[in-house]
Design a protein around this motif. Sequence first.
Motif, PDB file in Angstrom:
ATOM      1  N   GLY A   1       0.825  -1.205   0.000  1.00  0.00           N
ATOM      2  CA  GLY A   1       0.000   0.000   0.000  1.00  0.00           C
ATOM      3  C   GLY A   1       0.861   1.258   0.000  1.00  0.00           C
ATOM      4  O   GLY A   1       0.561   2.219  -0.695  1.00  0.00           O
TER       5      GLY A   1
ATOM      6  N   VAL B   1      -0.074  -5.862  -1.691  1.00  0.00           N
ATOM      7  CA  VAL B   1      -0.260  -6.448  -0.355  1.00  0.00           C
ATOM      8  C   VAL B   1      -0.730  -5.310   0.548  1.00  0.00           C
ATOM      9  O   VAL B   1       0.064  -4.647   1.207  1.00  0.00           O
ATOM     10  CB  VAL B   1       1.066  -7.028   0.199  1.00  0.00           C
TER      11      VAL B   1
ATOM     12  N   VAL C   1      -4.607  -2.628   1.331  1.00  0.00           N
ATOM     13  CA  VAL C   1      -5.870  -2.151   0.753  1.00  0.00           C
ATOM     14  C   VAL C   1      -5.764  -0.760   0.136  1.00  0.00           C
ATOM     15  O   VAL C   1      -6.604  -0.362  -0.658  1.00  0.00           O
ATOM     16  CB  VAL C   1      -7.023  -2.120   1.780  1.00  0.00           C
ATOM     17  N   GLY C   2      -4.743  -0.011   0.540  1.00  0.00           N
ATOM     18  CA  GLY C   2      -4.618   1.362   0.044  1.00  0.00           C
ATOM     19  C   GLY C   2      -4.058   1.346  -1.372  1.00  0.00           C
ATOM     20  O   GLY C   2      -3.035   0.717  -1.622  1.00  0.00           O
TER      21      GLY C   2
ATOM     22  N   LEU D   1      -7.613  -7.511   6.735  1.00  0.00           N
ATOM     23  CA  LEU D   1      -6.848  -6.695   7.692  1.00  0.00           C
ATOM     24  C   LEU D   1      -7.719  -5.779   8.546  1.00  0.00           C
ATOM     25  O   LEU D   1      -7.224  -5.103   9.450  1.00  0.00           O
ATOM     26  CB  LEU D   1      -5.754  -5.885   6.974  1.00  0.00           C
TER      27      LEU D   1
ATOM     28  N   ARG E   1      -4.135   7.383   6.158  1.00  0.00           N
ATOM     29  CA  ARG E   1      -2.961   7.842   5.424  1.00  0.00           C
ATOM     30  C   ARG E   1      -2.568   9.208   5.960  1.00  0.00           C
ATOM     31  O   ARG E   1      -3.435  10.029   6.282  1.00  0.00           O
ATOM     32  CB  ARG E   1      -3.267   7.984   3.930  1.00  0.00           C
TER      33      ARG E   1
ATOM     34  N   SER F   1      -1.726  -2.902  10.422  1.00  0.00           N
ATOM     35  CA  SER F   1      -2.032  -4.267   9.949  1.00  0.00           C
ATOM     36  C   SER F   1      -0.884  -5.236  10.236  1.00  0.00           C
ATOM     37  O   SER F   1      -0.928  -6.390   9.807  1.00  0.00           O
ATOM     38  CB  SER F   1      -2.301  -4.251   8.439  1.00  0.00           C
TER      39      SER F   1
ATOM     40  N   ARG G   1      -0.627 -10.229   8.363  1.00  0.00           N
ATOM     41  CA  ARG G   1       0.289 -10.117   7.221  1.00  0.00           C
ATOM     42  C   ARG G   1       0.350 -11.428   6.436  1.00  0.00           C
ATOM     43  O   ARG G   1       0.482 -11.419   5.215  1.00  0.00           O
ATOM     44  CB  ARG G   1       1.669  -9.679   7.698  1.00  0.00           C
TER      45      ARG G   1
ATOM     46  N   MET H   1      -2.768 -11.431   4.311  1.00  0.00           N
ATOM     47  CA  MET H   1      -2.625 -10.476   3.202  1.00  0.00           C
ATOM     48  C   MET H   1      -1.711 -11.061   2.120  1.00  0.00           C
ATOM     49  O   MET H   1      -2.002 -10.970   0.922  1.00  0.00           O
ATOM     50  CB  MET H   1      -2.042  -9.150   3.727  1.00  0.00           C
TER      51      MET H   1
HETATM   52  C1  8YV Z   1       0.395  -1.824   5.008  1.00  0.00           C
HETATM   53  C2  8YV Z   1      -1.568  -0.376   4.384  1.00  0.00           C
HETATM   54  O1  8YV Z   1       1.214  -0.887   5.595  1.00  0.00           O
HETATM   55  O2  8YV Z   1      -3.216  -1.806   3.525  1.00  0.00           O
HETATM   56  C3  8YV Z   1      -2.652  -0.721   3.436  1.00  0.00           C
HETATM   57  O3  8YV Z   1      -2.962   0.116   2.576  1.00  0.00           O
HETATM   58  O4  8YV Z   1      -1.198   0.744   4.493  1.00  0.00           O
HETATM   59  C4  8YV Z   1      -0.990  -1.422   5.239  1.00  0.00           C
HETATM   60  O5  8YV Z   1      -1.799  -2.464   5.522  1.00  0.00           O
HETATM   61  C5  8YV Z   1       1.053  -2.146   3.754  1.00  0.00           C
HETATM   62  O6  8YV Z   1       0.320  -2.192   2.610  1.00  0.00           O
HETATM   63  C6  8YV Z   1       1.937  -3.353   3.994  1.00  0.00           C
HETATM   64  O7  8YV Z   1       1.983  -4.280   3.045  1.00  0.00           O
END
Ligand code: 8YV
Length: 320
Positions: free
Chosen positions: A56, A77, A79-80, A103, A235, A285, A291, A294
Amino acid sequence: MMQLANRPVIFIVVPLAPALMAQLNAQFECLHGWELQDALRAGEVWPAVRAVVTTGGAGASRQLLQALPAVELVACVGVGFDAIDLDYARTHGIAVTTTPGVLDRCVADTALALLLAVFRQLLSADAFVRQGRWLAGGFPLARSLSGKRCGIVGLGNIGRAIARRAEAFDMAVCYYGPSQKADVAYPYFADLTTMAAAVDVLVLALPGGVSTRHVVDGRVMDALGADGVLINIARGSVVDQAALVERLLDGRLGGAGLDVFEHEPQVPEVLFGLPNVVLTPHMASATVETRAAMAQLMLDNLRAHFSGQPLLTPLHLDCA
Ligand code: 8YV
């Protein structure tokens, strides 16, 4: 060696957990983006790459996608998707997958952990014991969480998981977002500043990106006020960080629990000495279990793509 040549080539943007790297290495021919930064800047192109694997935070920039003319998929990996150039992906027929659903609970737990830590002064209390100050007298009274009004900004899957937890702590939940949800009874506010004035706590659970940049500005923070607390597990870009720091320093805002920042991993050092602020390193997360889930979902998407199966969790780029 034959098998090597037949494996799809993927571009991994940032180093991932060792177990995930091992799985990727076993199934794909992997290019390591962090070793190719100079080459990328120098204009090198990798025509064999068919997928990008990213997080993300790291995303996939236009510069990177342009250097991968045959790329078919960006598998994230996380959601952002604010760091992925979705316009480029949309116009070049590149699919994008994220890891929704797995997550939410951990991220929501982190929001509540930050809330409790700020309200109950957990870090100062811990330091108080370790420094032997308890021997000289009791710890000052903190503030109670129950009965406080909790305004959630962004009632998506994560926002809803936060709402359920806040209710379990006897908080009164309301929310702000682009539209009212038909399936929840929480009071809805169509205006963020109005909600900020009506609550004790604002919890940010909205997506990042250009359209939400600095939605929490000085005006919103002033409405939240000197007793108000801001929690951000979304964010850094959604908050005007300079305005936040000013208000935490001069007391116009009561406190904050921050897992994300505008220029990570840089965190304004002036916050380090403030007892009413709890700072964590973008770890909402970051548990072994979440993790792993994910990573598995990202791998399942990658495998589905390369075996011609439907993607499990594609982003719908027309709506994103
Ligand atoms: C993680 C995140 O930091 O899901 C997201 O958008 O910011 C977090 O879950 C990141 O993507 C780690 O892989």
